[in-house]
Design a protein around this motif. Sequence first.
Motif, mmCIF file in Angstrom:
data_model
loop_
_atom_site.group_PDB
_atom_site.id
_atom_site.type_symbol
_atom_site.label_atom_id
_atom_site.label_comp_id
_atom_site.label_asym_id
_atom_site.label_seq_id
_atom_site.Cartn_x
_atom_site.Cartn_y
_atom_site.Cartn_z
ATOM 1 N N SER A 124 0.851 -1.181 0.000
ATOM 2 C CA SER A 124 0.000 0.000 0.000
ATOM 3 C C SER A 124 0.887 1.232 0.000
ATOM 4 N N LEU A 125 0.604 2.144 -0.912
ATOM 5 C CA LEU A 125 1.356 3.387 -1.001
ATOM 6 C C LEU A 125 0.427 4.535 -0.622
ATOM 7 N N VAL A 126 0.747 5.217 0.465
ATOM 8 C CA VAL A 126 -0.072 6.317 0.947
ATOM 9 C C VAL A 126 0.609 7.623 0.545
ATOM 10 N N GLY A 127 -0.137 8.484 -0.143
ATOM 11 C CA GLY A 127 0.417 9.762 -0.577
ATOM 12 C C GLY A 127 1.403 9.632 -1.720
ATOM 13 N N ALA A 128 1.255 8.618 -2.520
ATOM 14 C CA ALA A 128 2.173 8.373 -3.636
ATOM 15 C C ALA A 128 1.383 8.352 -4.945
ATOM 16 N N PRO A 129 2.076 8.383 -6.082
ATOM 17 C CA PRO A 129 1.369 8.267 -7.364
ATOM 18 C C PRO A 129 0.596 6.948 -7.429
ATOM 19 N N PRO A 130 -0.455 6.911 -8.242
ATOM 20 C CA PRO A 130 -1.283 5.701 -8.327
ATOM 21 C C PRO A 130 -0.487 4.458 -8.741
ATOM 22 N N VAL A 131 -0.857 3.343 -8.147
ATOM 23 C CA VAL A 131 -0.277 2.048 -8.498
ATOM 24 C C VAL A 131 -0.970 1.563 -9.766
ATOM 25 N N THR A 132 -0.199 0.981 -10.676
ATOM 26 C CA THR A 132 -0.804 0.444 -11.905
ATOM 27 C C THR A 132 -0.698 -1.074 -11.935
ATOM 28 N N LEU A 133 -1.633 -1.678 -12.619
ATOM 29 C CA LEU A 133 -1.616 -3.134 -12.767
ATOM 30 C C LEU A 133 -0.365 -3.580 -13.512
ATOM 31 N N GLU A 134 0.083 -2.789 -14.460
ATOM 32 C CA GLU A 134 1.293 -3.125 -15.216
ATOM 33 C C GLU A 134 2.508 -3.211 -14.301
ATOM 34 N N ASP A 135 2.570 -2.299 -13.314
ATOM 35 C CA ASP A 135 3.683 -2.331 -12.353
ATOM 36 C C ASP A 135 3.674 -3.627 -11.553
ATOM 37 N N VAL A 136 2.482 -4.011 -11.090
ATOM 38 C CA VAL A 136 2.362 -5.217 -10.268
ATOM 39 C C VAL A 136 2.692 -6.449 -11.104
ATOM 40 N N LEU A 137 2.166 -6.512 -12.316
ATOM 41 C CA LEU A 137 2.470 -7.658 -13.181
ATOM 42 C C LEU A 137 3.956 -7.707 -13.515
ATOM 43 N N GLY A 138 4.579 -6.550 -13.617
ATOM 44 C CA GLY A 138 6.019 -6.517 -13.864
ATOM 45 C C GLY A 138 6.806 -7.137 -12.726
ATOM 46 N N ASP A 139 6.267 -7.003 -11.513
ATOM 47 C CA ASP A 139 6.940 -7.567 -10.341
ATOM 48 C C ASP A 139 6.823 -9.088 -10.267
ATOM 49 N N VAL A 140 5.684 -9.648 -10.745
ATOM 50 C CA VAL A 140 5.454 -11.090 -10.576
ATOM 51 C C VAL A 140 5.282 -11.861 -11.889
ATOM 52 N N GLY A 141 5.000 -11.165 -12.980
ATOM 53 C CA GLY A 141 4.716 -11.839 -14.249
ATOM 54 C C GLY A 141 5.859 -12.679 -14.783
ATOM 55 N N HIS A 142 7.086 -12.284 -14.484
ATOM 56 C CA HIS A 142 8.250 -13.037 -14.966
ATOM 57 C C HIS A 142 8.331 -14.447 -14.361
ATOM 58 N N LEU A 143 7.542 -14.712 -13.330
ATOM 59 C CA LEU A 143 7.573 -16.027 -12.680
ATOM 60 C C LEU A 143 6.933 -17.114 -13.537
ATOM 61 N N VAL A 144 6.201 -16.710 -14.578
ATOM 62 C CA VAL A 144 5.603 -17.674 -15.511
ATOM 63 C C VAL A 144 6.394 -17.594 -16.808
ATOM 64 N N GLU A 145 7.260 -18.592 -17.050
ATOM 65 C CA GLU A 145 8.116 -18.570 -18.236
ATOM 66 C C GLU A 145 7.344 -18.937 -19.499
ATOM 67 N N GLU A 146 6.464 -19.931 -19.416
ATOM 68 C CA GLU A 146 5.682 -20.373 -20.568
ATOM 69 C C GLU A 146 4.197 -20.190 -20.237
ATOM 70 N N VAL A 147 3.600 -19.118 -20.771
ATOM 71 C CA VAL A 147 2.208 -18.788 -20.477
ATOM 72 C C VAL A 147 1.271 -19.684 -21.281
ATOM 73 N N LYS A 148 0.361 -20.333 -20.556
ATOM 74 C CA LYS A 148 -0.623 -21.213 -21.193
ATOM 75 C C LYS A 148 -2.051 -20.691 -21.037
ATOM 76 N N PHE A 205 -1.873 -6.204 -4.694
ATOM 77 C CA PHE A 205 -1.688 -7.497 -4.042
ATOM 78 C C PHE A 205 -1.519 -8.551 -5.107
ATOM 79 N N SER A 206 -0.815 -9.605 -4.738
ATOM 80 C CA SER A 206 -0.597 -10.695 -5.689
ATOM 81 C C SER A 206 -0.551 -12.024 -4.961
ATOM 82 N N PHE A 207 -0.991 -13.046 -5.681
ATOM 83 C CA PHE A 207 -0.864 -14.427 -5.247
ATOM 84 C C PHE A 207 0.037 -15.133 -6.240
ATOM 85 N N VAL A 208 0.933 -15.953 -5.731
ATOM 86 C CA VAL A 208 1.736 -16.832 -6.583
ATOM 87 C C VAL A 208 1.550 -18.246 -6.057
#
Length: 126
Positions: free
Chosen positions: A27-51, A87-90
């Motif tokens: 949670s970022l209080v008093g910061a620029p808006p969080v984007t879904l692209e930012d969050v996916l950038g943090d965790v999306g690399h964990l899936v090497e072969e997307v099905k 938030f993210s689930f892996v």
Amino acid sequence: REISNECSWSIVVGGMVESDVILSYKSLVGAPPVTLEDVLGDVGHLVEEVKGEGELEGVPGGSYYLYGESGGDEVFVFAGIVKNSSFSFVFRNEINPEESHEGDYRTLVRKLIPEIRETLDRVVPD
């Protein structure tokens, strides 16, 4: 100001498959808006072969999941935004070529979304 945490568990999905789960939030209080692209950038690399991939309803700021394989494991990654919180689930388990747990993971996340959404909506300032 940033408030973040990460929790992990082992659960059983699909009746018999042990899966490692990590829930992370920030949670970022008093910061620029969080984007879904930012969050996916943090965790999306964990899936090497997307099905499989797509959106799940019920998350006000948007959500997206990726499902596939990585390093011999079956992996499901979900990311969502509520207010200025991400938030993210892996989920990760050993691959069984005869089974896919994508549907099991989607169902589980759909059940968890209302609780997480309500909690973040209640405790995170506008």
